[in-house]
Design a protein around this motif. Structure first.
Motif, PDB file in Angstrom:
ATOM      1  N   TYR A   8      -5.316  10.515  -7.523  1.00 26.40           N
ATOM      2  CA  TYR A   8      -4.358  10.014  -8.510  1.00 26.40           C
ATOM      3  C   TYR A   8      -2.944   9.984  -7.942  1.00 26.40           C
ATOM      4  O   TYR A   8      -2.556  10.876  -7.177  1.00 26.40           O
ATOM      5  CB  TYR A   8      -4.330  10.951  -9.727  1.00 26.40           C
ATOM      6  N   HIS A   9      -2.182   8.980  -8.335  1.00 27.47           N
ATOM      7  CA  HIS A   9      -0.749   8.980  -8.024  1.00 27.47           C
ATOM      8  C   HIS A   9       0.020   8.178  -9.055  1.00 27.47           C
ATOM      9  O   HIS A   9      -0.545   7.354  -9.768  1.00 27.47           O
ATOM     10  CB  HIS A   9      -0.467   8.436  -6.611  1.00 27.47           C
ATOM     11  N   LEU A  10       1.315   8.476  -9.124  1.00 33.27           N
ATOM     12  CA  LEU A  10       2.221   7.622  -9.869  1.00 33.27           C
ATOM     13  C   LEU A  10       2.603   6.502  -8.916  1.00 33.27           C
ATOM     14  O   LEU A  10       3.060   6.754  -7.807  1.00 33.27           O
ATOM     15  CB  LEU A  10       3.476   8.398 -10.294  1.00 33.27           C
ATOM     16  N   MET A  11       2.358   5.278  -9.326  1.00 28.96           N
ATOM     17  CA  MET A  11       2.622   4.130  -8.449  1.00 28.96           C
ATOM     18  C   MET A  11       3.956   3.509  -8.854  1.00 28.96           C
ATOM     19  O   MET A  11       4.073   2.923  -9.938  1.00 28.96           O
ATOM     20  CB  MET A  11       1.480   3.125  -8.610  1.00 28.96           C
ATOM     21  N   PHE A  12       4.947   3.666  -8.000  1.00 24.25           N
ATOM     22  CA  PHE A  12       6.271   3.079  -8.227  1.00 24.25           C
ATOM     23  C   PHE A  12       6.242   1.647  -7.708  1.00 24.25           C
ATOM     24  O   PHE A  12       6.029   1.411  -6.519  1.00 24.25           O
ATOM     25  CB  PHE A  12       7.351   3.870  -7.489  1.00 24.25           C
ATOM     26  N   THR A  36      -9.534   1.725  -1.884  1.00 24.52           N
ATOM     27  CA  THR A  36      -9.321   0.965  -3.107  1.00 24.52           C
ATOM     28  C   THR A  36      -8.301   1.710  -3.963  1.00 24.52           C
ATOM     29  O   THR A  36      -8.139   2.917  -3.838  1.00 24.52           O
ATOM     30  CB  THR A  36     -10.623   0.788  -3.927  1.00 24.52           C
ATOM     31  N   MET A  37      -7.620   0.983  -4.822  1.00 28.40           N
ATOM     32  CA  MET A  37      -6.610   1.576  -5.690  1.00 28.40           C
ATOM     33  C   MET A  37      -6.675   0.839  -7.018  1.00 28.40           C
ATOM     34  O   MET A  37      -6.698  -0.385  -7.038  1.00 28.40           O
ATOM     35  CB  MET A  37      -5.244   1.394  -5.025  1.00 28.40           C
ATOM     36  N   ARG A  38      -6.748   1.586  -8.103  1.00 26.07           N
ATOM     37  CA  ARG A  38      -6.865   0.976  -9.421  1.00 26.07           C
ATOM     38  C   ARG A  38      -5.983   1.699 -10.428  1.00 26.07           C
ATOM     39  O   ARG A  38      -5.850   2.916 -10.350  1.00 26.07           O
ATOM     40  CB  ARG A  38      -8.307   1.085  -9.931  1.00 26.07           C
ATOM     41  N   ILE A  98      -0.002   4.426 -13.489  1.00 28.40           N
ATOM     42  CA  ILE A  98      -0.818   5.587 -13.140  1.00 28.40           C
ATOM     43  C   ILE A  98      -2.055   5.057 -12.426  1.00 28.40           C
ATOM     44  O   ILE A  98      -2.826   4.296 -12.999  1.00 28.40           O
ATOM     45  CB  ILE A  98      -1.198   6.383 -14.411  1.00 28.40           C
ATOM     46  N   HIS A  99      -2.189   5.439 -11.166  1.00 24.30           N
ATOM     47  CA  HIS A  99      -3.241   4.863 -10.321  1.00 24.30           C
ATOM     48  C   HIS A  99      -4.185   5.926  -9.776  1.00 24.30           C
ATOM     49  O   HIS A  99      -3.832   7.095  -9.684  1.00 24.30           O
ATOM     50  CB  HIS A  99      -2.618   4.160  -9.103  1.00 24.30           C
ATOM     51  N   GLN A 100      -5.343   5.452  -9.378  1.00 26.21           N
ATOM     52  CA  GLN A 100      -6.250   6.292  -8.616  1.00 26.21           C
ATOM     53  C   GLN A 100      -6.635   5.565  -7.341  1.00 26.21           C
ATOM     54  O   GLN A 100      -7.076   4.418  -7.375  1.00 26.21           O
ATOM     55  CB  GLN A 100      -7.512   6.610  -9.418  1.00 26.21           C
ATOM     56  N   CYS A 152       0.849  -1.191   0.000  1.00 20.26           N
ATOM     57  CA  CYS A 152       0.000   0.000   0.000  1.00 20.26           C
ATOM     58  C   CYS A 152       0.888   1.246   0.000  1.00 20.26           C
ATOM     59  O   CYS A 152       1.712   1.399   0.897  1.00 20.26           O
ATOM     60  CB  CYS A 152      -0.825  -0.098   1.281  1.00 20.26           C
ATOM     61  N   PRO A 153       0.784   2.128  -1.005  1.00 14.43           N
ATOM     62  CA  PRO A 153       1.757   3.216  -1.085  1.00 14.43           C
ATOM     63  C   PRO A 153       1.442   4.412  -0.190  1.00 14.43           C
ATOM     64  O   PRO A 153       2.275   5.279  -0.005  1.00 14.43           O
ATOM     65  CB  PRO A 153       1.671   3.628  -2.559  1.00 14.43           C
ATOM     66  N   GLU A 154       0.241   4.474   0.354  1.00  9.18           N
ATOM     67  CA  GLU A 154      -0.153   5.745   0.965  1.00  9.18           C
ATOM     68  C   GLU A 154      -0.859   5.606   2.312  1.00  9.18           C
ATOM     69  O   GLU A 154      -0.407   6.126   3.319  1.00  9.18           O
ATOM     70  CB  GLU A 154      -1.077   6.465  -0.030  1.00  9.18           C
TER      71      GLU A 154
HETATM   72 CU    CU Z   1      -1.252   2.826  -6.356  1.00 13.55          CU
END
Ligand code: CU
Lengths: 198, 172
Positions: free
Chosen positions: B114-118, B91-93, B80-82, A74-76
């Motif tokens: 939104y985020h850039l998912m590394f 939730t994250m997609r 690219i995630h939300q 989970c990044p956040e």
């Molecule tokens: Cu993400």
């Protein structure tokens, strides 16, 4: 400033109520022992901590517990919650030792005890990371009425949808109240103090 | 009496100045009709399998643009995630088709959205690190920039739809 905090508080309460209502109705008028349809939040489980030591509901009894469910992928949300837990423990001072802080992985396939140990080394060492077999994790999630779901991602891998609230349990393992994600720091800290000094 | 008052006004003025002209402006990147500002990331714990990147994108052109891909030498993959939160459930997609930036619009990649998912960062992101990333836009092409690893804002201030209405200056 005052207005800002007031509004933030109102929104946090709305989120707390909305979040809880989606899963269960957490609090009676006086709080404590909440549940839905007679089912209470919390119950027996058998997991291992980041050092591989067994932890059950009996291990936690005798002290109140703040418990949250997440995963290290989970990044956040999860790092934010763990950062807050670390800061709350610091702010609690000596009271911090009168409380269990627990992070349960809902992603036991990736979150081995070793992974939890490494990841949690960035946070207060008093935070216990729990993981176990998929069945054992499903059991504790069921007991705590926590929602989680594995979702494949296009291009490989998967993520987990999961409940984000922290659940406060008393020293006998009875549910007291949730702390919703996004609750202002000080109001969450006040809830933890009330949990320690009921 | 007058001195403290003046000092108070001065302090208030400086606050407005610092809010209106954040140092991030100096680092704005122009690419085609787009302005990319405040690229940042959060520190990651050891062995964290993921990291997150954020920035604000404004489209000054007359045609819509779209962020369609991202890559970085600092991670195995950048998606690219939300993220969203409904009923207390996170939730994250991946964002299907990328993020559209309409003409005149500003879109923020920010905590809670939104985020850039590394995925699989090569090493943990530490405060002050610069994380290189390249962003590909449908119209404006590919741009390289660095995300500065910063302490994230408190979550109560960063939820979408929360920070805006409680902003005493009203945002716009
Ligand atoms: Cu993400």
């Amino acid at each position: 400033m005052a207005r800002r905090w007031f509004l933030a508080g109102v929104v946090a309460v709305m989120i707390a109520l909305g979040g809880a209502a989606a899963l269960f109705w957490p609090m009676g008028a006086g709080g404590g022992g909440g549940g839905v349809g007679g089912r209470s939040v919390g119950g027996p489980f058998s997991l291992a901590d980041q050092d591989g030591r067994p932890v059950t509901e009996q291990t936690l009894k005798g002290k109140p517990t703040a418990i949250v469910f997440g995963f290290t992928y989970c990044p956040e949300i999860c790092p934010t919650t763990l950062t807050n837990m670390t800061a709350w423990l610091k702010a609690l001072g000596p009271d911090a030792d009168r409380l269990n802080m627990v992070f349960v992985s809902v992603d036991p396939e990736r979150d081995t005890p070793a992974q939890l140990k490494s990841y949690l080394s960035a946070f207060d060492p008093r935070i216990r990371g729990l993981t176990g077999s998929p069945e054992a994790v499903a059991r504790i999630a069921g007991e705590y009425q926590v929602y989680y779901r594995k979702v494949p991602i296009a291009g490989g891998g998967y993520t987990m949808d999961h409940s984000s609230a922290i659940y406060l349990m008393d020293a006998k393992g009875r549910f007291v109240a949730p702390i919703a994600f996004g609750t202002p720091f000080d109001s969450a800290l006040a809830s933890l103090r009330r949990l320690i000094h009921p | 009496m007058s001195k403290p008052l003046f000092a108070g006004r001065l302090a208030a003025g400086l606050l407005v100045l610092s809010a209106g002209f954040s140092p991030a402006l100096a680092l704005d990147v122009h690419q085609g009709a787009l302005i990319l500002s405040h690229p940042w990331s959060r520190p990651t714990p050891p062995s964290a399998p993921t990291g997150a990147g954020y920035l604000t994108i404004t489209n000054h052109g007359s045609a819509p643009d779209r962020l369609i891909a991202a890559a970085s030498p600092a991670a195995n993959q950048v998606q690219i995630h939300q993220m969203s939160m409904a009923g207390g459930i996170m939730t994250m997609r991946p964002v299907e088709g990328g993020i559209v930036i309409a003409p005149g619009a500003t879109v923020s990649l920010a905590p809670g959205g939104y985020h850039l998912m590394f995925i699989a960062p090569r090493r943990p992101f530490k405060l002050g690190d610069q994380i290189p990333v390249s962003l590909t836009f449908e119209r404006s092409g590919t741009v390289k920039l660095d995300l500065t690893v910063e302490t994230p804002p408190a979550p109560g201030d960063s939820m979408p739809g929360m920070a805006m209405p409680v902003d005493p200056k009203g945002g716009h």
